[in-house]
Motif scaffolding. Structure first.
Motif, mmCIF file in Angstrom:
data_model
loop_
_atom_site.group_PDB
_atom_site.id
_atom_site.type_symbol
_atom_site.label_atom_id
_atom_site.label_comp_id
_atom_site.label_asym_id
_atom_site.label_seq_id
_atom_site.Cartn_x
_atom_site.Cartn_y
_atom_site.Cartn_z
ATOM 1 N N ILE A 312 0.832 -1.206 0.000
ATOM 2 C CA ILE A 312 0.000 0.000 0.000
ATOM 3 C C ILE A 312 0.869 1.259 0.000
ATOM 4 O O ILE A 312 0.497 2.289 -0.578
ATOM 5 N N ILE A 313 2.040 1.176 0.608
ATOM 6 C CA ILE A 313 2.977 2.308 0.532
ATOM 7 C C ILE A 313 3.392 2.544 -0.922
ATOM 8 O O ILE A 313 3.460 3.684 -1.395
ATOM 9 N N GLU A 314 3.647 1.445 -1.644
ATOM 10 C CA GLU A 314 4.002 1.561 -3.056
ATOM 11 C C GLU A 314 2.838 2.121 -3.880
ATOM 12 O O GLU A 314 3.035 2.941 -4.785
ATOM 13 N N LEU A 315 1.609 1.716 -3.555
ATOM 14 C CA LEU A 315 0.443 2.242 -4.278
ATOM 15 C C LEU A 315 0.263 3.732 -4.028
ATOM 16 O O LEU A 315 -0.196 4.463 -4.916
ATOM 17 N N ARG A 316 0.610 4.177 -2.853
ATOM 18 C CA ARG A 316 0.553 5.629 -2.589
ATOM 19 C C ARG A 316 1.641 6.359 -3.376
ATOM 20 O O ARG A 316 1.415 7.450 -3.920
ATOM 21 N N ARG A 317 2.798 5.761 -3.454
ATOM 22 C CA ARG A 317 3.910 6.394 -4.171
ATOM 23 C C ARG A 317 3.614 6.556 -5.652
ATOM 24 O O ARG A 317 3.922 7.583 -6.255
ATOM 25 N N ASN A 318 3.000 5.526 -6.262
ATOM 26 C CA ASN A 318 2.766 5.597 -7.710
ATOM 27 C C ASN A 318 1.411 6.179 -8.092
ATOM 28 O O ASN A 318 1.050 6.218 -9.279
ATOM 29 N N GLY A 319 0.649 6.636 -7.091
ATOM 30 C CA GLY A 319 -0.609 7.322 -7.378
ATOM 31 C C GLY A 319 -1.819 6.417 -7.526
ATOM 32 O O GLY A 319 -2.947 6.905 -7.671
ATOM 33 N N GLN A 346 -9.707 1.846 6.741
ATOM 34 C CA GLN A 346 -9.232 3.169 7.145
ATOM 35 C C GLN A 346 -7.790 3.153 7.640
ATOM 36 O O GLN A 346 -7.069 4.133 7.466
ATOM 37 N N ARG A 347 -7.389 2.020 8.219
ATOM 38 C CA ARG A 347 -6.041 1.969 8.796
ATOM 39 C C ARG A 347 -5.594 0.522 8.956
ATOM 40 O O ARG A 347 -6.384 -0.361 9.249
ATOM 41 N N ILE A 348 -4.276 0.315 8.765
ATOM 42 C CA ILE A 348 -3.653 -0.984 9.008
ATOM 43 C C ILE A 348 -2.558 -0.773 10.044
ATOM 44 O O ILE A 348 -1.660 0.049 9.851
ATOM 45 N N LYS A 349 -2.628 -1.528 11.133
ATOM 46 C CA LYS A 349 -1.655 -1.387 12.216
ATOM 47 C C LYS A 349 -0.817 -2.655 12.326
ATOM 48 O O LYS A 349 -1.325 -3.761 12.157
ATOM 49 N N VAL A 359 4.800 0.896 11.796
ATOM 50 C CA VAL A 359 3.838 0.564 12.849
ATOM 51 C C VAL A 359 2.396 0.677 12.359
ATOM 52 O O VAL A 359 1.538 -0.120 12.758
ATOM 53 N N ALA A 360 2.119 1.636 11.479
ATOM 54 C CA ALA A 360 0.754 1.823 10.998
ATOM 55 C C ALA A 360 0.766 2.634 9.707
ATOM 56 O O ALA A 360 1.664 3.459 9.481
ATOM 57 N N VAL A 361 -0.225 2.384 8.867
ATOM 58 C CA VAL A 361 -0.398 3.164 7.630
ATOM 59 C C VAL A 361 -1.889 3.405 7.416
ATOM 60 O O VAL A 361 -2.728 2.600 7.823
ATOM 61 N N PRO A 362 -2.215 4.532 6.785
ATOM 62 C CA PRO A 362 -3.622 4.751 6.438
ATOM 63 C C PRO A 362 -4.031 3.856 5.278
ATOM 64 O O PRO A 362 -3.216 3.536 4.405
ATOM 65 N N GLY A 363 -5.283 3.415 5.278
ATOM 66 C CA GLY A 363 -5.799 2.628 4.176
ATOM 67 C C GLY A 363 -6.412 3.522 3.111
ATOM 68 O O GLY A 363 -6.219 4.740 3.109
ATOM 69 N N LEU A 364 -7.175 2.918 2.215
ATOM 70 C CA LEU A 364 -7.800 3.670 1.119
ATOM 71 C C LEU A 364 -9.099 4.338 1.562
ATOM 72 O O LEU A 364 -9.689 5.103 0.793
ATOM 73 N N ASN A 365 -9.575 4.018 2.761
ATOM 74 C CA ASN A 365 -10.768 4.643 3.336
ATOM 75 C C ASN A 365 -12.018 4.399 2.485
ATOM 76 O O ASN A 365 -12.893 5.251 2.390
ATOM 77 N N ILE A 366 -12.085 3.215 1.893
ATOM 78 C CA ILE A 366 -13.272 2.840 1.123
ATOM 79 C C ILE A 366 -14.247 2.080 2.016
ATOM 80 O O ILE A 366 -15.460 2.225 1.887
ATOM 81 N N LEU A 367 -13.724 1.299 2.958
ATOM 82 C CA LEU A 367 -14.537 0.549 3.903
ATOM 83 C C LEU A 367 -14.280 1.064 5.321
ATOM 84 O O LEU A 367 -13.154 1.469 5.631
ATOM 85 N N PRO A 368 -15.284 1.039 6.195
ATOM 86 C CA PRO A 368 -15.108 1.526 7.578
ATOM 87 C C PRO A 368 -14.478 0.462 8.473
ATOM 88 O O PRO A 368 -15.050 0.053 9.486
ATOM 89 N N THR A 369 -13.288 0.028 8.110
ATOM 90 C CA THR A 369 -12.624 -1.060 8.825
ATOM 91 C C THR A 369 -11.238 -0.648 9.300
ATOM 92 O O THR A 369 -10.619 0.263 8.745
ATOM 93 N N THR A 370 -10.761 -1.368 10.299
ATOM 94 C CA THR A 370 -9.398 -1.228 10.800
ATOM 95 C C THR A 370 -8.809 -2.627 10.959
ATOM 96 O O THR A 370 -9.483 -3.524 11.458
ATOM 97 N N THR A 371 -7.568 -2.795 10.534
ATOM 98 C CA THR A 371 -6.907 -4.096 10.626
ATOM 99 C C THR A 371 -5.699 -4.007 11.540
ATOM 100 O O THR A 371 -4.893 -3.079 11.433
#
Length: 491
Positions: A312-319, A346-349, A359-371
């Motif tokens: 997901i970090i890579e997906l943020r980097r490449n848009g 919303q977030r992956i911890k 330690v944690a990254v934000p998700g795509l915020n499409i679903l109201p979930t936390t992992t």
């Protein structure tokens, strides 16, 4: 059947992706058709495509496919050692279906735990061979990687230990088939060379008779006969687990069909989840991380990942992350499976450092979930009901994480034991841990309904796969010297 089998058969290769797995599946079905009770075995597999056995163990997907061709359920003994790369330099080691530990490539291939793993692999083989005959073994990669050979527990060491009649498989499409066959055999130790009883030239295109002279030459220079020249085929659909096969997949949209884009992740896992969808004549499935191609998709799928946070970090980097979120808000159908489901939240911890130092990254915020990623891996087969349908479905979970969602969120699936699984915000966006969910006709038809010109019942995927194994067996049998194969198995 008056033929008798006294030893296992093994398929090894001049390299990776030469067709060993598919040929092993073919012989599993051939032996079954001929009245035997075969079972597959691969001592060590390296793959991010895996499957869950009935007792909750994890094995390489290829051995599950081969077991299916044998007409039996898969077992962890069929693939006692599974390596799942989590980065370029580290891998998770699965032993007898359960996590054994995480190792660097250096420590693993230096052989620090190889003797222990090899001993466990041979025990697994011995347990299986008491129940099944013949055993159909598969090697891994090339048999002649000299820098790794000393600690190799997947190829000729297994052939010698099990006294397997060993067939060397070479891919003629790559070119240099004479050099690769001759060199592979010559680089073996004398006791290993004795195990090589035949050669298969695979993926031949054109008039096979043009290779008659090639057969003679190979026999002359190696002393080993060519038992078969197998034509390349497009009319048979067999799962391929090797990540190299992704390079042959489509990468662009098609205006004439329902476009389904799988987001191409660096550490994509279980891309076999999409085989059933790929074979639907209504669908054009392609793999991409190009934003323009994602915009053309009717449906976007976020697949599984061996390292969700890194991907997901890579997906943020490449848009791509921002693009998928935007398309979901605009009403595009977006679904996620396993790691993709985690990304949609919303977030992956990762408080325990399961995947690394982040330690944690934000998700795509499409679903109201936390992992929250957890050290203990969940591996389980499940039966469930999808959305509000009353058709019973099946799938399997393989993940290291627990996902929670808000009280007002809607679950996607109802497990048969009463629990809820997965999450959906509307008909267009949902996520699940359930691998194999797209093998269920009710799910496929529901997913495609908004885009299909006509709604129809999807063909039963299990029946489809059984037909493919029959076609594969007939194709290989027609182009093999089966009498010679059975003769060497009687020795």
């Amino acid at each position: 059947m008056n033929r008798k089998i006294n030893r296992p058969i093994m398929f090894v290769g001049t390299g990776s992706d030469v067709g060993k797995s598919v040929l092993a599946a073919a012989f599993c079905r051939i032996f079954r058709e001929d009245g035997f009770f075969p079972a597959p075995f691969k001592s060590q597999n390296m793959s991010l495509n895996s499957f869950v056995t009935a007792n909750g163990g994890e094995i390489g997907r290829a051995q599950a496919v081969q077991a299916e061709a044998c007409g039996i359920d898969c077992h962890t003994d069929m693939n006692p050692v599974l390596l799942k790369p989590s980065s370029d330099k580290t891998a998770q080691v699965i032993l007898n279906g359960k996590v054994f530990g995480n190792y660097s490539a250096g420590s693993y291939f230096r052989g620090e735990i190889k003797e222990q793993l090899f001993a466990e692999a041979i025990k697994a083989f011995q347990r299986l061979s008491k129940k099944y005959n013949p055993m159909v073994l598969e090697g891994a990669g090339s048999i002649s990687e000299l820098n790794l050979k000393e600690n190799d527990i997947a190829n000729m060491r297994v052939a010698v230990a099990t006294n397997a009649a060993t067939i060397l498989v070479a891919d003629i499409e790559r070119g240099g088939v004479f050099a690769s066959v001759y060199g592979s055999i010559q680089l073996l130790l004398p006791e290993e060379r004795k195990q090589i009883k035949g050669i298969i030239i695979n993926k031949f295109r054109g008039d096979i008779s043009l290779f008659d002279e090639g057969r003679k030459i190979i026999k002359e220079i190696t002393g080993v006969p060519v038992l078969g020249v197998i034509p390349a085929f497009n009319h048979i659909q067999i799962e391929e687990e090797d990540s190299v096969s992704l390079e042959r997949k489509a990468t662009f949209a098609n205006d004439n069909k329902i476009n389904v884009a799988v987001v191409l992740l660096r550490r994509i896992s279980n891309f076999t989840d999409f085989n059933r969808l790929e074979h639907d004549e209504r669908v054009h499935l392609y793999y991409t991380n190009n934003q323009a191609e994602l915009q053309k998709a009717d449906i976007i799928i976020l697949p599984g990942s061996k390292n969700t946070i890194a991907d997901i970090i890579e997906l943020r980097r490449n848009g791509v992350a921002a693009e998928v979120s935007k398309l979901a808000r605009a009403g595009k159908t977006v679904i996620g499976i396993c790691g993709g489901y985690q990304m949609m939240g919303q977030r992956i911890k990762d408080p325990h450092g399961v995947e690394g130092d982040v330690v944690a990254v934000p998700g795509l915020n499409i679903l109201p979930t936390t992992t929250i990623l957890e050290a203990e891996k969940q591996t389980i087969r499940s039966s469930f009901y999808f959305k509000n349908y009353e058709t019973r479905c099946s799938g399997y979970e393989i993940h290291m994480g627990k996902t929670t969602f808000a009280e007002n969120a809607k679950p996607l699936n109802r497990l048969t034991e009463g629990k809820n699984e997965g999450c959906c915000t509307n008909e267009n966006c949902w996520g699940t841990y359930m691998h194999g969910i797209l093998d269920n006709p009710v799910v496929i038809d529901d997913l495609l309904a908004p885009f299909a010109k006509e709604q129809r019942a999807t063909e039963d995927y299990n029946e489809f796969k059984q037909k493919q194994y029959d076609l594969l067996a007939a194709h290989v049998r027609e182009n093999m010297d089966m009498d010679a194969v059975y003769k060497m198995l009687q020795e």
